[in-house]
Write a protein that holds these residues in place. Sequence first.
Motif, PDB file in Angstrom:
ATOM      1  N   PRO A  60       5.418  -5.575 -10.269  1.00 12.04           N
ATOM      2  CA  PRO A  60       5.160  -3.882  -9.637  1.00 12.04           C
ATOM      3  C   PRO A  60       6.222  -4.166  -8.672  1.00 12.04           C
ATOM      4  N   ILE A  61       6.908  -3.104  -8.028  1.00  8.70           N
ATOM      5  CA  ILE A  61       8.156  -3.211  -7.038  1.00  8.70           C
ATOM      6  C   ILE A  61       7.140  -3.167  -6.050  1.00  8.70           C
ATOM      7  N   LEU A  62       7.429  -3.910  -4.570  1.00  7.08           N
ATOM      8  CA  LEU A  62       6.455  -3.184  -3.687  1.00  7.08           C
ATOM      9  C   LEU A  62       7.547  -2.662  -2.909  1.00  7.08           C
ATOM     10  N   TYR A  63       7.036  -0.800  -2.344  1.00  6.19           N
ATOM     11  CA  TYR A  63       7.483  -0.290  -1.641  1.00  6.19           C
ATOM     12  C   TYR A  63       6.933  -0.785   0.079  1.00  6.19           C
ATOM     13  N   GLN A  64       7.949  -0.758   0.937  1.00  8.55           N
ATOM     14  CA  GLN A  64       7.195  -1.500   2.494  1.00  8.55           C
ATOM     15  C   GLN A  64       6.477   0.545   3.627  1.00  8.55           C
ATOM     16  N   SER A  65       7.251   1.615   2.827  1.00  8.94           N
ATOM     17  CA  SER A  65       5.892   2.314   3.238  1.00  8.94           C
ATOM     18  C   SER A  65       5.793   2.901   2.955  1.00  8.94           C
ATOM     19  N   THR A  66       4.384   2.200   1.880  1.00  9.40           N
ATOM     20  CA  THR A  66       3.138   2.305   1.389  1.00  9.40           C
ATOM     21  C   THR A  66       2.019   1.682   2.671  1.00  9.40           C
ATOM     22  N   ARG A  67       3.175   0.789   3.280  1.00  4.11           N
ATOM     23  CA  ARG A  67       2.139  -0.759   4.040  1.00  4.11           C
ATOM     24  C   ARG A  67       1.839  -0.092   6.359  1.00  4.11           C
ATOM     25  N   LEU A  68       2.495   0.850   5.855  1.00  6.50           N
ATOM     26  CA  LEU A  68       2.554   1.777   7.168  1.00  6.50           C
ATOM     27  C   LEU A  68       1.306   1.123   7.931  1.00  6.50           C
ATOM     28  N   ALA A  69       0.114   1.861   7.781  1.00  8.05           N
ATOM     29  CA  ALA A  69      -1.004   1.986   7.654  1.00  8.05           C
ATOM     30  C   ALA A  69      -1.502   0.202   7.447  1.00  8.05           C
ATOM     31  N   HIS A  70      -1.256  -0.751   7.540  1.00  8.94           N
ATOM     32  CA  HIS A  70      -0.919  -2.143   8.016  1.00  8.94           C
ATOM     33  C   HIS A  70      -0.794  -2.811   8.791  1.00  8.94           C
ATOM     34  N   TYR A  71       0.537  -2.001   9.137  1.00 13.01           N
ATOM     35  CA  TYR A  71       1.652  -2.352  10.056  1.00 13.01           C
ATOM     36  C   TYR A  71       0.393  -2.439  11.406  1.00 13.01           C
ATOM     37  N   HIS A  72       0.190  -0.566  11.430  1.00 15.46           N
ATOM     38  CA  HIS A  72      -0.110  -0.266  12.209  1.00 15.46           C
ATOM     39  C   HIS A  72      -1.924  -1.136  13.365  1.00 15.46           C
ATOM     40  N   SER A  73      -2.150  -2.118  12.281  1.00 17.08           N
ATOM     41  CA  SER A  73      -3.554  -2.146  12.461  1.00 17.08           C
ATOM     42  C   SER A  73      -2.799  -3.679  13.339  1.00 17.08           C
ATOM     43  N   VAL A  74      -2.284  -4.037  12.522  1.00 18.71           N
ATOM     44  CA  VAL A  74      -2.001  -5.259  12.977  1.00 18.71           C
ATOM     45  C   VAL A  74      -1.338  -5.562  14.320  1.00 18.71           C
ATOM     46  N   ILE A  75      -0.528  -4.574  14.795  1.00 12.65           N
ATOM     47  CA  ILE A  75      -0.398  -4.366  15.904  1.00 12.65           C
ATOM     48  C   ILE A  75      -0.999  -3.905  17.185  1.00 12.65           C
ATOM     49  N   GLU A  76      -1.958  -3.392  16.754  1.00 13.97           N
ATOM     50  CA  GLU A  76      -3.406  -2.863  16.960  1.00 13.97           C
ATOM     51  C   GLU A  76      -4.153  -4.360  17.410  1.00 13.97           C
ATOM     52  N   ARG A  77      -4.636  -4.895  16.971  1.00 12.85           N
ATOM     53  CA  ARG A  77      -4.912  -6.053  16.889  1.00 12.85           C
ATOM     54  C   ARG A  77      -4.262  -7.285  17.580  1.00 12.85           C
ATOM     55  N   LEU A  78      -3.545  -7.716  17.500  1.00 15.20           N
ATOM     56  CA  LEU A  78      -1.947  -7.877  18.490  1.00 15.20           C
ATOM     57  C   LEU A  78      -1.728  -7.822  19.828  1.00 15.20           C
ATOM     58  N   LEU A  79      -2.101  -6.319  19.909  1.00 14.11           N
ATOM     59  CA  LEU A  79      -2.562  -6.409  21.401  1.00 14.11           C
ATOM     60  C   LEU A  79      -3.836  -6.103  22.178  1.00 14.11           C
TER      61      LEU A  79
END
Length: 293
Positions: A74-93
């Motif tokens: 199934p095709i993955l849309y990056q827009s469905t992953r925004l919460a994950h990107y946000h959590s990763v950035i918060e962890r890196l900070l």
Amino acid sequence: MPATPYVGRFAPSPSGPLHLGSLLTALTSYLDAKAHQGLWLVRIEDIDPPREQLNADRTIIDSLKAHGLISDKPILYQSTRLAHYHSVIERLLEQDQAYRCICTRAQIKAAGGKYPGTCSMTKLTTTPSAVRYRNPCSITQFNDRFSGLITLSEHEFELEDITIQRKDGLFAYNLAVVLDDIEQGITHIVRGFDLLPTTIAQMNLWQYFSPQLPDYAHTPLLVSSPGQKLSKQNHASAIDNQHALDNVLLCLSLLKISISEASKQQGLSAVLQEAVACWQQGIHFPSHEIIVT
């Protein structure tokens, strides 16, 4: 120990329909995956709304299907992953692996064009601000499967701390592409030569999240004249799905792959099957640019 199964991908942004250059990239990534008995995935990189066109994702998917290029999952849309990107950035900070940066492009240009790390020693909480990953610069070269050894000098911008979120709040391509490739288990990345300058930065980011780096290979660009890339920005014409067989044959001819008349008569499926067999025998790209008229 058995070799890691091949998983490749084609990851267009929905900023317009496919043109001949993007079809060539899609086709080369597909042929490479199938020649290695691997999976070929499609991902829609829709994380930059200002650049996106309405329904371009559907147009792209329909064009790929018309040309026999169908995702194995199934095709993955990056827009469905925004919460994950946000959590990763918060962890890196939180881990001080990233920091907020308020420097403007004009300031960076005035400093010589390469970001000097101005905000790296501060604890800014200012918003809006960009977020930068602390680049360890431990990877400065890699072996491109099509182009050979690629090495950076100490002045290359890929050795900057890497922007992972823009000042406008949108997530940066370098972060999203790395996280999604890891999530999808991508082992081999075949993409256009124009993306070569981002590769070492992405590898330095990738190794923070996973020790298993992918294999990279960058394909030639189609150009209308030397240095003039066929692209959506340059208003390249959309491919005509009604002439899918001719489009594929043109791309194969540009790659110096000859297809038998028998396969041409049998149709698109037979042409792709023969092209995969030719790819298995080895492919030699003519240059980093292919001029089309």
